[in-house]
Scaffold this active site. Structure first.
Site, short mmCIF file in Angstrom:
data_model
loop_
_atom_site.label_atom_id
_atom_site.label_comp_id
_atom_site.label_asym_id
_atom_site.label_seq_id
_atom_site.Cartn_x
_atom_site.Cartn_y
_atom_site.Cartn_z
N SER A 226 0.84 -1.21 0.00
CA SER A 226 0.00 0.00 0.00
C SER A 226 0.87 1.26 0.00
CB SER A 226 -0.98 0.00 1.18
OG SER A 226 -0.29 0.18 2.39
N ARG B 42 13.24 -6.87 6.66
CA ARG B 42 14.56 -7.51 6.69
C ARG B 42 15.58 -6.43 7.07
NH1 ARG B 42 16.10 -12.02 4.85
NH2 ARG B 42 13.95 -12.42 4.32
N LEU B 43 16.53 -6.82 7.91
CA LEU B 43 17.58 -5.85 8.25
C LEU B 43 18.51 -5.67 7.05
CD1 LEU B 43 18.78 -6.75 11.86
CD2 LEU B 43 17.58 -4.70 11.11
N ASN C 108 13.31 4.54 5.57
CA ASN C 108 12.34 3.51 5.96
C ASN C 108 11.14 4.20 6.59
OD1 ASN C 108 11.31 0.91 6.62
ND2 ASN C 108 12.02 1.16 8.73
N HIS D 76 8.02 3.39 9.36
CA HIS D 76 7.68 2.44 10.42
C HIS D 76 6.41 2.91 11.12
CE1 HIS D 76 8.41 -0.71 13.33
NE2 HIS D 76 8.08 0.17 14.27
C1 GAR Z 1 3.69 -0.49 6.73
O1 GAR Z 1 2.76 -0.17 7.73
C2 GAR Z 1 5.10 -0.13 7.17
O2 GAR Z 1 5.15 1.00 7.99
C3 GAR Z 1 5.49 -1.37 7.93
O3 GAR Z 1 5.00 -2.42 7.13
C4 GAR Z 1 3.78 -2.00 6.53
C5 GAR Z 1 3.81 -2.38 5.07
O4 GAR Z 1 2.55 -2.16 4.50
N1 GAR Z 1 6.92 -1.45 8.09
C6 GAR Z 1 7.50 -1.94 9.18
O5 GAR Z 1 6.89 -2.43 10.11
C7 GAR Z 1 9.03 -1.84 9.18
N2 GAR Z 1 9.58 -2.21 10.43
P1 GAR Z 1 2.39 -2.07 2.92
O6 GAR Z 1 3.04 -3.32 2.33
O7 GAR Z 1 0.90 -2.07 2.71
O8 GAR Z 1 3.06 -0.81 2.45
#
Ligand code: GAR
Length: 194
Positions: free
Chosen positions: A15, A90-91, A106, A108
């Site tokens: 998304s 992934r780190l 990034n 978060h």
């Molecule tokens: C998002 O909410 C992003 O902030 C989070 O994964 C989701 C991906 O959603 N990222 C983390 O948690 C990183 N540590 P998406 O695939 O719908 O963009």
């Protein structure tokens, strides 16, 4: 003048990838999606937007260094200057960090340093937080630990479920990430123009 080229790294639904692609007047061109989860929904999304995909399974490599060597080759072959992690679970290792120092962001779904790592929304919900949010930060070798660029608070309401909270957080992400990308890329361009 052609736009600076960027790649999105993602593992899931995409998304945020979609929000970046749909954002008007993005300061860079997204030329590549790197995905470490074959079959992830984000791959279809990239195909719909006509963005090239580079999909690889880390399990097919004997080390992180080998895996990242492939990734590095892919981004370099597309002249990628910026990398935006959008749900890339992934780190990032040393070789990519060194090659893209200060050029990897990034997003978060929490107000870091609170609730780093996986399932930040669930963590905040379970902890009974009445406010959480979204953070955009530079990448370093840690888990959601790099220098923070922007944060936005998101309230948790008494009647919230994890699903309703996630929807409110992601709505904020979809506006904040493209905006921060533009600010950071434009600032960098401004500083390098002679
Ligand atoms: C998002 O909410 C992003 O902030 C989070 O994964 C989701 C991906 O959603 N990222 C983390 O948690 C990183 N540590 P998406 O695939 O719908 O963009």
């Amino acid at each position: 003048m052609s736009k600076v080229k960027a790649a999105v790294f993602a593992s899931g639904t995409g998304s945020n990838f979609e929000a970046i692609m749909k954002s008007e007047n993005l300061a860079c061109e997204i030329v590549l999606l790197v995905c470490d989860k074959p079959g992830a929904k984000v791959i279809e999304k990239a195909e719909q937007f006509g963005v090239q995909t580079f999909v690889l399974n880390p399990k097919d490599f004997s080390s992180k260094t080998e895996y990242e060597a492939e990734v590095l080759q892919a981004v370099r072959s597309h002249d990628v200057e910026w990398i935006f992690l959008a749900g890339y679970m992934r780190l990032v290792g040393k070789s990519l960090l060194e090659a893209y120092e200060g050029k990897m962001l990034n997003i978060h779904p929490s107000l870091l340093p609170a609730f780093p790592g996986k399932d930040a929304i669930g963590q905040a919900f379970q902890a009974g937080a009445n406010v959480t949010g979204v953070t955009v930060h530079y990448i370093d070798e840690g888990m959601d630990t790099g220098p923070i660029i922007a944060q936005e608070k998101v309230p948790v309401f008494p009647g919230d479920t994890e699903t309703s909270l996630k929807a409110r957080i992601q709505a904020v992400e979809h506006v904040l990430y493209p905006r921060v990308i533009n600010e950071v890329v434009c600032l960098s361009e401004f500083n390098t123009v002679d």
